[in-house]
Design a protein around this motif. Structure first.
Motif, short mmCIF file in Angstrom:
data_model
loop_
_atom_site.label_atom_id
_atom_site.label_comp_id
_atom_site.label_asym_id
_atom_site.label_seq_id
_atom_site.Cartn_x
_atom_site.Cartn_y
_atom_site.Cartn_z
N ALA A 1 29.60 35.66 39.68
CA ALA A 1 30.40 36.08 40.84
C ALA A 1 31.67 35.24 40.85
O ALA A 1 31.78 34.23 40.13
CB ALA A 1 29.63 35.90 42.14
N LEU A 2 32.61 35.64 41.67
CA LEU A 2 33.84 34.88 41.84
C LEU A 2 33.61 33.74 42.84
O LEU A 2 32.67 33.80 43.64
CB LEU A 2 34.96 35.80 42.33
CG LEU A 2 35.38 36.90 41.35
CD1 LEU A 2 36.38 37.84 42.02
CD2 LEU A 2 35.97 36.31 40.08
N PRO A 3 34.44 32.71 42.81
CA PRO A 3 34.27 31.58 43.74
C PRO A 3 34.24 32.05 45.19
O PRO A 3 35.08 32.85 45.63
CB PRO A 3 35.49 30.71 43.46
CG PRO A 3 35.85 31.01 42.04
CD PRO A 3 35.57 32.47 41.87
N GLY A 4 33.25 31.58 45.93
CA GLY A 4 33.14 31.90 47.34
C GLY A 4 32.54 33.26 47.66
O GLY A 4 32.41 33.63 48.82
N ALA A 5 32.15 34.00 46.62
CA ALA A 5 31.59 35.34 46.83
C ALA A 5 30.18 35.42 46.26
O ALA A 5 29.93 34.98 45.14
CB ALA A 5 32.48 36.39 46.17
N PHE A 6 29.26 35.96 47.02
CA PHE A 6 27.91 36.24 46.55
C PHE A 6 27.21 34.99 46.00
O PHE A 6 26.67 35.00 44.89
CB PHE A 6 27.93 37.36 45.51
CG PHE A 6 28.67 38.58 45.95
CD1 PHE A 6 28.17 39.37 46.98
CD2 PHE A 6 29.91 38.92 45.39
CE1 PHE A 6 28.88 40.49 47.42
CE2 PHE A 6 30.61 40.03 45.83
CZ PHE A 6 30.10 40.82 46.84
N ASP A 7 27.25 33.92 46.78
CA ASP A 7 26.53 32.71 46.41
C ASP A 7 25.03 33.01 46.35
O ASP A 7 24.52 33.88 47.05
CB ASP A 7 26.76 31.60 47.43
CG ASP A 7 28.22 31.17 47.50
OD1 ASP A 7 28.98 31.48 46.56
OD2 ASP A 7 28.60 30.53 48.50
N GLY A 8 24.32 32.28 45.52
CA GLY A 8 22.87 32.40 45.46
C GLY A 8 22.40 33.52 44.55
O GLY A 8 23.10 33.95 43.63
N GLU B 1 37.63 37.53 36.03
CA GLU B 1 37.34 38.75 36.77
C GLU B 1 36.67 39.77 35.85
O GLU B 1 36.95 39.82 34.66
CB GLU B 1 38.62 39.34 37.36
CG GLU B 1 39.23 38.50 38.47
CD GLU B 1 40.42 39.18 39.12
OE1 GLU B 1 40.80 40.28 38.65
OE2 GLU B 1 40.97 38.62 40.08
N VAL B 2 35.80 40.57 36.45
CA VAL B 2 35.12 41.65 35.72
C VAL B 2 35.27 42.93 36.54
O VAL B 2 34.89 42.97 37.72
CB VAL B 2 33.64 41.34 35.49
CG1 VAL B 2 32.95 42.51 34.77
CG2 VAL B 2 33.46 40.06 34.68
N GLU B 3 35.81 43.94 35.91
CA GLU B 3 36.03 45.22 36.58
C GLU B 3 34.71 45.96 36.80
O GLU B 3 33.80 45.89 35.97
CB GLU B 3 36.95 46.09 35.72
CG GLU B 3 37.22 47.48 36.28
CD GLU B 3 37.98 48.36 35.30
OE1 GLU B 3 38.43 49.46 35.73
OE2 GLU B 3 38.11 47.97 34.12
N ILE B 4 34.60 46.63 37.94
CA ILE B 4 33.51 47.58 38.17
C ILE B 4 34.14 48.97 38.17
O ILE B 4 35.06 49.24 38.94
CB ILE B 4 32.80 47.32 39.51
CG1 ILE B 4 32.34 45.87 39.61
CG2 ILE B 4 31.60 48.26 39.65
CD1 ILE B 4 31.70 45.52 40.94
N LYS B 5 33.67 49.84 37.32
CA LYS B 5 34.28 51.15 37.16
C LYS B 5 33.61 52.18 38.05
O LYS B 5 32.39 52.17 38.24
CB LYS B 5 34.20 51.58 35.69
CG LYS B 5 34.89 50.62 34.73
CD LYS B 5 34.72 51.05 33.28
CE LYS B 5 35.41 50.07 32.33
NZ LYS B 5 35.23 50.47 30.91
N ASP B 6 34.41 53.10 38.59
CA ASP B 6 33.88 54.18 39.42
C ASP B 6 32.86 54.99 38.63
O ASP B 6 33.11 55.39 37.48
CB ASP B 6 35.01 55.10 39.88
CG ASP B 6 35.90 54.44 40.94
OD1 ASP B 6 35.37 53.62 41.71
OD2 ASP B 6 37.10 54.73 40.98
N GLY B 7 31.71 55.23 39.24
CA GLY B 7 30.69 56.06 38.61
C GLY B 7 29.88 55.35 37.54
O GLY B 7 29.01 55.97 36.92
N GLU B 8 30.14 54.08 37.33
CA GLU B 8 29.44 53.34 36.28
C GLU B 8 28.05 52.93 36.75
O GLU B 8 27.91 52.30 37.80
CB GLU B 8 30.25 52.10 35.91
CG GLU B 8 29.66 51.25 34.82
CD GLU B 8 30.54 50.04 34.51
OE1 GLU B 8 30.75 49.75 33.32
OE2 GLU B 8 31.02 49.40 35.46
N PRO B 9 27.00 53.27 36.01
CA PRO B 9 25.66 52.82 36.39
C PRO B 9 25.59 51.29 36.37
O PRO B 9 26.28 50.64 35.59
CB PRO B 9 24.75 53.42 35.30
CG PRO B 9 25.55 54.54 34.71
CD PRO B 9 26.98 54.11 34.80
N ILE B 10 24.75 50.73 37.22
CA ILE B 10 24.67 49.28 37.31
C ILE B 10 24.23 48.66 35.99
O ILE B 10 24.65 47.55 35.64
CB ILE B 10 23.73 48.85 38.46
CG1 ILE B 10 23.82 47.33 38.67
CG2 ILE B 10 22.30 49.32 38.21
CD1 ILE B 10 23.12 46.83 39.90
#
Length: 216
Positions: free
Chosen positions: A133-140, A180-189
Motif C-alpha cells: 500500500a502507499l504510505p498512510g493508506a491501508f495499514d495492517g 504506485e501501482v495502477e488498478i485498471k477498470d474491469g480488472e479481476p483482483i
C-alpha cells in the motif's frame, strides 16, 4: 552483508532476494537466516533448496505459549529477537511477516534492551518491512483487498507498494522506497494482485540494497 528474511506462506518475496544475491541488484549480500512463524510457509522450502542452503528457524506463538505456560507474548517476541540477533545480521527484512511484534522486539535489535543468554548487540540492526500500500493508506492486514475494494467504490484511483523502516506504529515508519501501482477498470483482483506482486519483488530488492549501503 548479512540479511535474515522473514515471510508469510508462499515466500515469493524471499525468492526475489535469494535470486538477487551477489548480482548487480544486491552485490556482496547473503541471507544468513530465514525465520517463519508458519510451519507450512513455503519460504522454508525455498531457503532449504537455495544453493547453498539457507539456515531456517520456525517459532510460532501459540505452540510456544503452550509449551511454556509461564511465558507471555513479550517472552515470545524476545525469543524471536534472540534467534535473529544470534545470526548477527546487518539488516532484518520483513517480507510478508504477518505477526505484529511488541515494542520490546525493536528495543532488543537496537540494543536499548539486553537479551539474556545472547551476545550484546554491537550496533543497531535496522528492520524494514514490505507493505502492499502507499504510505498512510491501508495499514495492517488485507491491504491489497481493501485497496481493490476502495477503487471499485471510486474512493481511490491507484494504490502502491512501499518498503518502510519498522517503528512501533504499524506500517508508519519512514518509507525507503514507494511505487504506485495502477488498478485498471474491469480488472479481476487476481490479475491486479499478480501485477502488484511483481512490483513487490522489485522494491524489496531495491530497498534491501539501499539500506545495506546506508548501513555499511
Amino acid at each position: 552483508m548479512r540479511v535474515p528474511s522473514q515471510f508469510y506462506l508462499e515466500g515469493t518475496n524471499l525468492q526475489a532476494l535469494i535470486d538477487a544475491r551477489n548480482t548487480p541488484s544486491l552485490p556482496g549480500a547473503d541471507i544468513v537466516l530465514v525465520v517463519s512463524n508458519r510451519k507450512a510457509a513455503y519460504g522454508l522450502t525455498r531457503a532449504a533448496q537455495a544453493i547453498p542452503p539457507i539456515p531456517t528457524a520456525y517459532l510460532a506463538l501459540q505452540p510456544y505459549l503452550k509449551a511454556n505456560p509461564t511465558k507471555t507474548r513479550q517472552d515470545y517476541d524476545a525469543e524471536i529477537a534472540r534467534v535473529v540477533v544470534r545470526a548477527k545480521p546487518d539488516l532484518v527484512v520483513l517480507a510478508g511477516w504477518m505477526h505484529i511484534m511488541s515494542e520490546d522486539f525493536l528495543d532488543f535489535l537496537t540494543g536499548d534492551r539486553a537479551l539474556d543468554s545472547a551476545e550484546p548487540v554491537s550496533h543497531p540492526i535496522p528492520v524494514i518491512n514490505l507493505h502492499p500500500a502507499l504510505p498512510g493508506a491501508f495499514d495492517g492486514a488485507n491491504a491489497i483487498e481493501r485497496a481493490y475494494e476502495a477503487f471499485q467504490k471510486g474512493e481511490i484511483k491507484h494504490t502502491g507498494v512501499m518498503v518502510h523502516r519498522v517503528i512501533k506504529e504499524v506500517d508508519r515508519g519512514k518509507p525507503v522506497i514507494v511505487k504506485e501501482v495502477e488498478i485498471k477498470d474491469g480488472e479481476p483482483i487476481e490479475v491486479f494482485e499478480e501485477r502488484l506482486h511483481k512490483v513487490e519483488w522489485e522494491v524489496i530488492v531495491q530497498a534491501t540494497a539501499q539500506v545495506l549501503e546506508e548501513t555499511n
